[in-house]
Design a protein around this motif. Structure first.
Motif, PDB file in Angstrom:
ATOM      1  N   ALA A   1       0.820  -1.215   0.000  1.00 37.39           N
ATOM      2  CA  ALA A   1       0.000   0.000   0.000  1.00 37.39           C
ATOM      3  C   ALA A   1       0.852   1.261   0.000  1.00 37.39           C
ATOM      4  N   ALA A   2       2.114   1.154   0.467  1.00 36.27           N
ATOM      5  CA  ALA A   2       2.985   2.330   0.476  1.00 36.27           C
ATOM      6  C   ALA A   2       3.399   2.716  -0.942  1.00 36.27           C
ATOM      7  N   ASN A   3       3.378   1.762  -1.873  1.00 39.63           N
ATOM      8  CA  ASN A   3       3.716   2.050  -3.274  1.00 39.63           C
ATOM      9  C   ASN A   3       2.599   1.590  -4.199  1.00 39.63           C
ATOM     10  N   PRO A   4       1.439   2.227  -4.120  1.00 40.42           N
ATOM     11  CA  PRO A   4       0.277   1.710  -4.851  1.00 40.42           C
ATOM     12  C   PRO A   4       0.427   1.805  -6.366  1.00 40.42           C
ATOM     13  N   TYR A   5       1.297   2.702  -6.837  1.00 40.97           N
ATOM     14  CA  TYR A   5       1.383   2.925  -8.286  1.00 40.97           C
ATOM     15  C   TYR A   5       2.490   2.109  -8.934  1.00 40.97           C
ATOM     16  N   GLU A   6       3.208   1.371  -8.105  1.00 43.75           N
ATOM     17  CA  GLU A   6       4.341   0.601  -8.607  1.00 43.75           C
ATOM     18  C   GLU A   6       3.885  -0.394  -9.678  1.00 43.75           C
ATOM     19  N   GLY A   7       4.594  -0.402 -10.792  1.00 47.10           N
ATOM     20  CA  GLY A   7       4.294  -1.374 -11.844  1.00 47.10           C
ATOM     21  C   GLY A   7       3.084  -1.009 -12.683  1.00 47.10           C
ATOM     22  N   LYS A   8       2.498   0.182 -12.449  1.00 45.71           N
ATOM     23  CA  LYS A   8       1.337   0.585 -13.251  1.00 45.71           C
ATOM     24  C   LYS A   8       1.780   1.627 -14.277  1.00 45.71           C
ATOM     25  N   ASP A   9       1.150   1.594 -15.459  1.00 51.81           N
ATOM     26  CA  ASP A   9       1.451   2.653 -16.414  1.00 51.81           C
ATOM     27  C   ASP A   9       0.715   3.915 -15.959  1.00 51.81           C
ATOM     28  N   PRO A  10       1.126   5.102 -16.453  1.00 50.64           N
ATOM     29  CA  PRO A  10       0.554   6.363 -15.944  1.00 50.64           C
ATOM     30  C   PRO A  10      -0.968   6.423 -16.004  1.00 50.64           C
ATOM     31  N   VAL A  11      -1.573   5.880 -17.075  1.00 49.32           N
ATOM     32  CA  VAL A  11      -3.034   5.951 -17.194  1.00 49.32           C
ATOM     33  C   VAL A  11      -3.704   5.124 -16.101  1.00 49.32           C
ATOM     34  N   ALA A  12      -3.228   3.893 -15.903  1.00 49.62           N
ATOM     35  CA  ALA A  12      -3.791   3.029 -14.863  1.00 49.62           C
ATOM     36  C   ALA A  12      -3.553   3.642 -13.485  1.00 49.62           C
ATOM     37  N   ALA A  13      -2.351   4.221 -13.301  1.00 48.08           N
ATOM     38  CA  ALA A  13      -2.044   4.869 -12.029  1.00 48.08           C
ATOM     39  C   ALA A  13      -2.984   6.054 -11.805  1.00 48.08           C
ATOM     40  N   GLY A  14      -3.263   6.799 -12.887  1.00 45.44           N
ATOM     41  CA  GLY A  14      -4.157   7.954 -12.791  1.00 45.44           C
ATOM     42  C   GLY A  14      -5.578   7.548 -12.445  1.00 45.44           C
TER      43      GLY A  14
END
Ligand code: CUA
Length: 340
Positions: free
Chosen positions: A236-249
């Motif tokens: 949970a501390a790195n929720p955007y890890e391994g996601k592309d910018p759109v998915a992270a957004g």
């Protein structure tokens, strides 16, 4: 027909009796007719005191209405000429009988209630502290290690202190399975203490009417089995890890509670839809027009009241300090992806 009705009545009564028995003796931890599952150390004290008050009240109800019925029957007017022979003006023993037992009952409930209350308000010094931020209309839980979530995550058998504040109006955190409920008040911190006993997923409600989406201000309270909480924290501390910018957004959009007021399919909700927003001309309530670019998005998030889109109310909360530069970047990437 009569037969059917009778049978239906029998089964309803049987069900009610079953529920009463279950309510009276419900297995520890399990849901009863009147209570949800018990998943915290507070549950025992709360449920026991409740059932004590419940059964004393039930007994009092039966005795009082029973006596009432009996006296109505006993002193019914057999002859209209019947007259009262004598009047009783005072009875000390009666006065004592209806004063002392109810007073004792009240004191017992107060005593155990105060004990339970003190217990709920006094976490041990080494309690794990989670910050709770409530706003219209989402919950954000922040952990000392830097993780952030919209559902409450706690480790099992660990004392946890929730330190809570609101950005706007009164909210109230309520987890029936934990038997805790505490108002979240703007302008000050409030605290509540819990120690979960059963791993699982429970419902967390906002239980103070806080506006249009109050009833959607729900979250989960997730109790992790021993050892699994740490794993969750790390992830949970790195929720955007391994996601592309759109998915992270898209994740930013969900995590910040934006979905309560903004659709992504063109539907009008409390705020404008995000579909086709990027690059469009925005007509504002002050009559001016602005293009939805990076600056517009940034300003809308940090000072939403400064540029309200025409026909919408200025109800959006500010996300100043709640969204990082990186998250804003991801969010813009997501907006671009739903331009059409
Ligand atoms: Cu927040 Cu109701």
């Amino acid at each position: 027909m009569v037969d059917l009705n009778l049978r239906m009545m029998e089964s309803i009564e049987a069900m009610m009796v079953m529920q009463l028995i279950q309510a009276a003796v419900g297995a520890p931890g399990e849901a009863t007719y009147q209570f949800p599952v018990a998943a915290s150390t507070h549950a025992d004290a709360v449920d026991t005191l409740y059932y004590f008050a419940y059964w004393v009240s039930t007994a009092a109800f039966v005795i009082i209405t029973g006596l009432m019925g009996y006296f109505i029957w006993k002193y019914r007017a057999a002859k209209l000429t019947d007259k009262a022979q004598s009047q009783m003006s005072h009875s000390t023993s009666l006065e004592v009988a209806w004063t002392i037992p109810p007073a004792l009952f009240g004191l017992i409930v107060f005593y155990f209630g105060a004990l339970g209350y003190a217990d709920m308000r006094t976490p041990p010094d080494d309690a794990y502290s989670i910050t709770v931020n409530a706003y219209k209309w989402a919950w954000v839980f922040r952990y000392p290690e830097g993780a952030e979530s919209n559902d409450l995550h706690v480790p099992v058998d660990t004392p946890v202190r929730l330190v809570m504040y609101s950005d706007d109006v009164l909210h109230s955190l309520f987890v029936p399975a934990f038997r805790i409920k505490q108002d979240v008040v703007p302008g000050r911190y409030t605290e509540v203490f819990l120690q979960a006993t059963e791993p699982g997923e429970y419902t967390l409600f906002c239980t103070e009417y806080c506006g249009t989406k109050h009833s959607d201000m729900l979250a989960k309270a997730i109790v992790h089995p021993a050892g699994e909480f740490e794993t969750w924290l790390q992830q949970a501390a790195n929720p955007y890890e391994g996601k592309d910018p759109v998915a992270a957004g898209e994740l930013v959009f969900q995590k910040k509670g934006c979905t309560q007021c903004h659709s992504t399919d063109g539907t009008r909700m409390i705020g404008p839809t995000l579909k086709g927003l990027w690059g469009s001309e925005r007509n504002l309530t002050d009559g001016t027009t602005v293009t939805a670019d990076e600056n517009y998005i940034k300003q809308s998030l940090t000072e939403p009241a400064s540029q309200v889109v025409a026909t919408y109310a200025p109800v959006m909360p500010s996300f100043q300090g709640k969204i990082s530069a990186k998250e804003l970047e991801y969010f813009i990437a997501y907006l671009k992806s739903i331009k059409e």
